[in-house]
Design an enzyme around this catalytic site. Structure first.
Site, short mmCIF file in Angstrom:
data_model
loop_
_atom_site.label_atom_id
_atom_site.label_comp_id
_atom_site.label_asym_id
_atom_site.label_seq_id
_atom_site.Cartn_x
_atom_site.Cartn_y
_atom_site.Cartn_z
N GLY A 109 0.71 -1.47 -0.19
CA GLY A 109 0.11 -0.03 0.11
C GLY A 109 0.85 1.38 0.22
O GLY A 109 0.84 2.46 -0.86
N SER A 110 2.10 1.44 0.89
CA SER A 110 2.37 2.43 0.99
C SER A 110 3.25 2.98 -0.51
O SER A 110 3.52 3.66 -0.86
CB SER A 110 3.36 2.45 2.08
OG SER A 110 3.11 2.54 3.57
N ASN A 143 -8.03 3.86 7.84
CA ASN A 143 -7.65 2.36 8.93
C ASN A 143 -7.65 2.92 10.30
O ASN A 143 -7.80 1.86 11.05
CB ASN A 143 -5.57 2.73 8.42
CG ASN A 143 -5.32 3.98 8.62
OD1 ASN A 143 -5.71 5.21 8.17
ND2 ASN A 143 -4.22 4.76 9.94
N GLN A 162 -7.39 -0.13 3.23
CA GLN A 162 -8.48 -0.81 4.26
C GLN A 162 -9.69 -1.16 3.37
O GLN A 162 -10.48 -2.42 4.15
CB GLN A 162 -8.61 0.12 5.48
CG GLN A 162 -7.12 1.04 6.58
CD GLN A 162 -6.84 -0.28 6.75
OE1 GLN A 162 -7.84 -1.20 7.19
NE2 GLN A 162 -6.06 0.01 7.76
N HIS A 181 -1.83 -7.58 2.25
CA HIS A 181 -2.16 -8.14 3.70
C HIS A 181 -2.71 -7.48 4.82
O HIS A 181 -3.66 -8.29 6.02
CB HIS A 181 -0.39 -8.40 4.34
CG HIS A 181 -0.37 -6.60 5.55
ND1 HIS A 181 -0.16 -6.47 6.27
CD2 HIS A 181 -0.29 -5.89 4.67
CE1 HIS A 181 -0.17 -5.46 6.56
NE2 HIS A 181 -0.07 -4.51 5.76
N THR A 232 12.28 -8.61 -11.16
CA THR A 232 11.41 -9.87 -11.21
C THR A 232 9.82 -10.37 -10.26
O THR A 232 9.98 -9.40 -9.56
CB THR A 232 11.91 -11.18 -10.87
OG1 THR A 232 13.38 -11.04 -11.64
CG2 THR A 232 11.42 -12.53 -10.95
N CYS A 280 1.66 7.42 23.43
CA CYS A 280 2.16 7.01 23.40
C CYS A 280 3.16 5.60 22.27
O CYS A 280 3.77 4.72 22.36
CB CYS A 280 1.89 6.19 24.79
SG CYS A 280 3.12 6.78 26.37
#
Lengths: 394, 146
Positions: free
Chosen positions: A72-73, A152, A180, A202, A238, A326
């Site tokens: 995706g990125s 997301n 997503q 994924h 490839t 965090c």
């Protein structure tokens, strides 16, 4: 230890056994390079084509518009940078939103440094992008609008069709990050007037390291990687044959089981949302109640901090995620939660639970009970809760 | 991510709670940044800390450093308590991840803030104790624009 209850499917998903099974031969006995001439390898060219066909069919388009990438990125980076480069003569203005994935936001910030002008459009408090702001932001120099299909973090589904129409009317290229949404929602690129679409394997029970970019025929996007003739010379290297086969199989399964999967997930999601909102005080649901992904629930619990909640859930065998600072690795909580207008302290107390169709009602009920216990425990330790109880302030 | 000691103090925090009519109370941190610590001290006439409680809004490291800080100052004189540094708190917890070091600074600051409150209430000066820097209502930064 018991098998964990995995409620972080927006982070990544398990590869389905059928997907793995389909991939396996391409690591060992059928390892050949699809570009080779001899028959043993050349048959790998046809399996790559088959996977491309499955994806093209899912999007209602042609196989030559599907380009395999590493995920995706990469697809987001390619779509945005290549459009910027190819259409620079036409203009230097790009419109996006404040709630995009960092793969889009940081790419736009990079382009700003290259002299492009970016408008980051606001969203409303449900996390839905404001159409009239997109309309207002359009200039003669606007070359690209990029808006995610579904968020997301808070799962909100965006008015992609309306944005697509707006882009089309104004002759602007429209990209959507559907990482997503693809596989969860039926997306036909022509219905939504999508020119570029990013997706990842994924997130839909396929393997990691594989994704694709849909590029509408006729767009003058440059090559991402120069080299061999793979991917119509636009992305050399490839082919990741096992990855491509796995992605194809995962998309096939996702498309064949979509309705049933949605139904199951929505029932579980709604049970989860209903119970948490009814049984936990001082909690809010983030994102739109209806226009949200079938598997996404995102809450903010006042007076507590998300990382503490995650660690305690982990100790109960529950995998979840949070938009607290965090967990984001910075001092600020999630940009998405701030964009929907949450104060920092409430954004810090967020919890994202993203389920899959194999979760059970028993698991959901167990999670609700544990969330209740942990929130209560953390609040009993919280000076913010103490102030709220004593003085009624927050 | 966290040491066993940090996990122990996070899951079984020592001295959680409040002290009524405490000799000193200090609150430091900022809800915006996601950490607030409040320390209560009960100090006797010999300037010995007889009891210490805390409440913390924050991550696992914030809770663990608060818990450890209360253990380290318990039974000490105010001057000894002043010597409890963030480094001492970190060492006692077998270390913290680099991004969490600020939690130990906040714990040190919370102890200092409570001692400052005690000194002010009693009109005494504790050598080496400075007015606590952070307060919940200070350090309001502008939101970062995306």
């Amino acid at each position: 230890m018991q098998k964990p209850i995995y409620l972080d499917n927006a982070a990544t998903t398990a590869v389905k056994p059928e997907v793995l099974e389909a991939m396996m031969p391409y690591f060992t006995e059928r390892f050949g390079n699809p570009s080779s001439v001899y028959g043993f390898a050349a048959q790998n060219k046809s399996v790559v084509t088959e996977a491309r066909e499955i994806i093209a069919k899912a999007l209602g388009t042609n196989t030559q518009d599907i380009y395999f990438t590493a995920g995706g990125s990469e697809s987001d980076n390619w779509a945005i940078k290549a459009t910027a480069e190819a259409y620079r003569d036409k203009g230097n203005h790009i419109i996006t939103t404040k709630i995009e994935h960092h793969a889009v936001l940081h790419t736009c910030e990079y382009l700003e440094k290259q002299g492009f002008e970016i408008t980051y459009v606001d969203v409303d408090e449900q996390g839905i992008v404001k159409l009239d702001e997109i309309k207002k932001a359009i200039r003669p120099t606007t070359i690209l609008i990029t808006v995610m299909f579904a968020n997301n973090e808070i799962g909100t589904i965006q008015p992609i069709k309306e944005i697509g129409e707006l882009a089309k009317e104004n002759n602007i290229i429209f990209h959507t990050d559907a990482v997503q949404a693809f596989g969860q929602i039926d997306i036909k690129v022509d219905d939504y007037h999508i020119d570029l679409l990013s997706a990842s394997g994924h997130k839909l029970n396929g393997p990691k390291g594989i994704g694709f970019l849909y590029i509408r025929k006729g767009l003058k996007l440059r090559s991402l990687i120069h080299g061999g003739a793979q991917e119509r010379k636009r992305r050399a290297g490839t082919e990741n044959v096992p990855g491509i086969v796995g992605l194809g199989k995962a998309v096939e399964i996702a498309m064949n089981t979509m309705e049933e999967k949605q139904k199951k997930e929505i029932a579980l999601r709604d049970r989860l949302i209903k119970r948490v909102l009814e049984e936990v005080p001082y909690v809010r649901l983030n994102g739109d109640r209806i226009k949200r992904l079938p598997n996404n629930a995102n809450f903010s619990f006042q007076f507590i901090e998300g990382e503490s909640l995650l660690i305690m859930l982990d100790m109960q065998g529950i995998c979840a995620s949070s938009g607290s600072a965090c967990t984001s690795g910075s001092l600020d909580p999630s940009h998405v939660l701030l964009a929907i207008g949450l104060p920092h302290e409430i954004a810090h107390g967020s919890l994202r639970l993203t389920l899959c169709e194999s979760n059970t009602e028993e698991e959901i009920d167990f999670v609700v009970e544990k969330v209740k216990e942990i929130v209560e425990k953390l609040r009993s330790m919280s000076p913010l809760y103490e102030d709220f109880i004593k003085k009624g302030v927050f | 991510m966290y040491s066993e000691k940090v996990m122990d103090h996070f899951t079984n925090p020592r001295n959680v709670g409040e002290i009524e009519n405490a000799s000193g109370v200090g609150t430091v941190g900022n809800a915006k940044c996601g950490d607030i610590m409040r320390i209560y001290l009960d100090i006797d006439e010999n300037e010995v800390i007889k009891d210490c409680k805390f409440k913390t809004f924050g991550c696992g490291a914030a809770v663990a450093t608060s818990s450890m800080a209360t253990e380290l100052v318990m039974g000490k004189t105010v001057r000894e308590a002043l010597q409890v540094t963030n480094k001492a708190v970190m060492e006692a917890l077998d270390g913290l991840p680099p991004v969490k070091v600020h939690c130990s600074l906040l714990a040190e600051e919370a102890i200092h803030a409570a001692l400052w409150d005690y000194a002010e209430k009693n009109g005494i000066v504790i050598d080496g104790l400075e007015k606590p820097k952070s307060d919940i209502h200070e350090d309001e930064e502008d939101e970062e624009e995306y």
